[in-house]
Design an enzyme around this catalytic site. Structure first.
Site, PDB file in Angstrom:
ATOM      1  N   PHE A 387       0.846  -1.186   0.000  1.00 49.47           N
ATOM      2  CA  PHE A 387       0.000   0.000   0.000  1.00 49.47           C
ATOM      3  C   PHE A 387       0.887   1.244   0.000  1.00 49.47           C
ATOM      4  CE2 PHE A 387      -4.216  -1.670   1.976  1.00 49.47           C
ATOM      5  CZ  PHE A 387      -4.294  -2.599   0.966  1.00 49.47           C
ATOM      6  N   GLU A 388       0.716   2.061  -1.020  1.00 48.58           N
ATOM      7  CA  GLU A 388       1.472   3.300  -1.135  1.00 48.58           C
ATOM      8  C   GLU A 388       0.493   4.457  -1.248  1.00 48.58           C
ATOM      9  OE1 GLU A 388       4.405   2.921  -4.231  1.00 48.58           O
ATOM     10  OE2 GLU A 388       4.985   0.894  -3.621  1.00 48.58           O
TER      11      GLU A 388
END
Length: 601
Positions: A387-388
């Site tokens: 997750f960015e």
């Protein structure tokens, strides 16, 4: 007009009809009759079903049988109608059945050519079977089955929907598949694969006589099994006309439980991402061409249908963009070959362009269902969370990493725990956060006073803490990062061994966090940590030369060559290295891979 409930007269009329038997049910299905509903147990998500206004999803609880069920939620003027069109024969009798939970749940059929039928329940706090029937008209060749709720009554659930009667059209059910050869067996799962059957649009897998799941391709990993236990499996092929006879049976015995720890990895592991869904300047690398040095292969990427849907899809790179891409069948066969050689293949969710925000419980459940579907379809070993962007951020009042309150974090933790419980001890769970999601929490986590800093600072910390016993690997991206303060009170910048030493020392030592300075974030085990680096100068900011990689490893595993940074320990059990990416490393003549091989032998 009040639309929150059906009109009283309509309800009384329906109840009277049911009581007097005016909606007569056909006789029991003949032996030749088939179940014509495709994916009636919702084990393949919403495949073959269509729900109005995106009102439907699949959930892992509550379910009646198998591992999934439908959840559909009426909203506004939409009653959450979910439909499937089925081929039938003219002038023939059919029985429609389904199990439901909720208030004012309807099951019915339109387009019968005679009298369209429906049945409903006013209140079903637990699973209740609804059954009705109809006879088709002289020219009817298809009917539309439906489920729906009612306005303002909340979500309803459905499972095990069936329509029995003679199959329609000229199409015939497919032939029985061959007995499925057994692939990788763990303490909680068995991988199966079999030759494709002509005319099949999907397959059903039976475990000890009961249908376990449906899949769209000729392979499946049956999960949730008990250690050291024998199971018998058969498979059938299905299409629009119905289901084939069962295959011959095969038996597999799961292995003994591992008792925790890291499932099936060597003492030192090399982790890399494989560009499987997109093309860039690094070129496409086939799964079969990934060198044996790579112990964990992360398929990049599974991405959401929208940022907040929770519905994850994995689409392989199209031939137009990746002319040398292998077929799906060859891709899956190569995965099985890697697993037979002891490698782990994971689906990585997120990436730079795949923002995932599980803001609601419905998004959480959709995430679990859709990720499970990908894992099962490709027979994968687990999940990587990459997750960015703004997928994770902290509410200002979320100041205790042990008890998070931010919904996107609470829902992610719940989803990952559900997946771990579903697949058991051998499920590989990894995370690849950026440094400001983790180490920058040392300074800014949960203060509510960001001072110009991003609320993502430290947002992975409650996720890592909650999953610390289930987490196989944490490989923080020590690249594309600004300066980060280490435990020595000094800022460290990318580009040399010093940055990797300082960042990894924090993970293995533990550190206080600004929002809770009296309670340090606990250290991870060395076998849970790999150092994330770009494979080449093309792959991202923060590349370091092979000699600097070796210097960082010497310091952390042997206590030598640490330069000006004094570590808080020596960790010979450090798991290894992660890189973005296998493709870029191949483009760069496999320099990163060779550095790992030379160091760890």
């Amino acid at each position: 007009m009040d639309r929150s409930r059906p009109r009283l007269a309509a309800l009384l009329t329906a109840a009277a009809l049911a009581a007097t038997g005016m909606t007569a049910l056909p006789s029991a299905a003949r032996a030749a009759d088939a179940d014509l509903v495709r994916n009636g147990g919702f084990e393949a998500g919403l495949d073959n079903w269509s729900c109005t206004a995106d009102s439907g999803t699949t959930v892992t609880t509550p379910v009646r049988t198998g591992t999934s069920a439908l959840q559909a939620t009426p909203a506004g003027s939409d009653n959450a109608r979910c439909t499937q069109t089925v081929a039938v024969q003219p002038d023939s009798s059919y029985t429609l059945s389904g199990w439901v939970r909720g208030s004012y749940v309807y099951l019915g059929a339109d387009g019968t050519g005679t009298t369209d039928v429906s049945t409903w329940t006013q209140s079903a706090p637990d699973w209740q079977q609804l059954t009705t029937g109809f006879r088709t008209g002289p020219s009817t060749t298809e009917v539309t089955l439906y489920l729906h709720g009612w306005y303002g009554t909340g979500a309803y659930h459905a499972d095990d929907v069936s329509l029995t009667g003679p199959a329609g059209g000229t199409e015939q059910p497919p032939a029985a598949p061959e007995a499925p050869p057994v692939g990788t067996v763990t303490s909680s799962s068995v991988a199966l694969s079999w030759p494709a059957v002509a005319g099949a649009t999907g397959y059903a897998v039976y475990r000890d006589g009961a249908k376990d799941r449906t899949v769209s391709s000729p392979s499946a990993t049956v999960t949730g099994l008990s250690p050291d236990t024998a199971y018998t499996f058969r498979v059938t092929a299905v299409n629009r006309a119905g289901e084939s006879p069962k295959s011959a049976a095969v038996t597999a015995t799961t292995t003994s439980g591992t008792g925790g720890g890291t499932p099936g990895l060597p003492p030192h592991a090399l982790v890399g991402y494989l560009h499987s869904s997109f093309a860039n300047g690094s070129g496409y690398t086939r799964m079969a061409d990934v060198p044996d040095s790579w112990d964990v292969i992360d398929l990049a990427f599974g991405e959401p249908t929208s940022a907040t849907s929770g519905d994850i899809r994995f689409t392989r790179c199209p031939v137009a963009d990746c002319p040398n891409a292998e077929s799906d069948a060859d891709f899956k066969a190569a995965i099985r070959a890697k697993q037979a050689a002891g490698k782990k293949v994971l689906i990585s969710i997120g990436g730079q362009n795949g923002q995932v925000r599980l803001t609601t419980a419905a998004a959480r459940d959709a995430f679990v269902a859709s990720v499970s579907k990908i894992i099962d379809e490709y027979g994968l070993d687990g999940l990587d969370i990459d997750f960015e962007g703004h997928s994770l951020s902290l509410d200002a009042d979320d100041t205790d990493f042990r008890h998070p309150t931010t919904p996107v974090i609470v829902n992610l933790v719940s989803a990952l725990k559900s997946l771990k419980a579903r697949y058991g001890d051998d499920f590989v769970l990894t995370m690849a956060p950026e440094t400001f999601f983790v180490q920058m929490g040392y300074q800014y986590y949960g203060t509510g006073q960001w001072g110009g800093q991003d609320p993502r600072c430290g947002a992975y910390l409650p996720v890592i803490y909650a999953l610390r016993d289930a987490l196989t690997l944490l490989h923080v991206q020590d690249y594309n990062s600004g300066p980060i303060m280490g435990l020595d009170g000094q800022y460290h910048s990318m580009g040399g061994a010093d940055f990797h030493i300082a960042m990894t020392d924090m993970l293995l030592t533990g550190f206080p966090v600004a929002g809770d300075p009296d309670e340090a974030f606990p250290p991870l085990r060395p076998d849970q940590v790999a150092i994330g680096m770009p494979a080449s100068t093309n792959a991202g900011n923060g590349w370091v030369s092979p000699s600097e990689v070796t210097t960082a490893l010497d310091c952390l595993t042997r206590g030598s060559d640490c330069g000006g940074y004094a570590t808080h320990g020596t960790w010979p059990g450090l798991r290894g290295l992660m890189t973005w990416s296998i493709n870029w490393d191949r483009y760069g003549n496999r320099e990163f891979q060779h550095t790992f091989d030379d160091y760890f032998g």
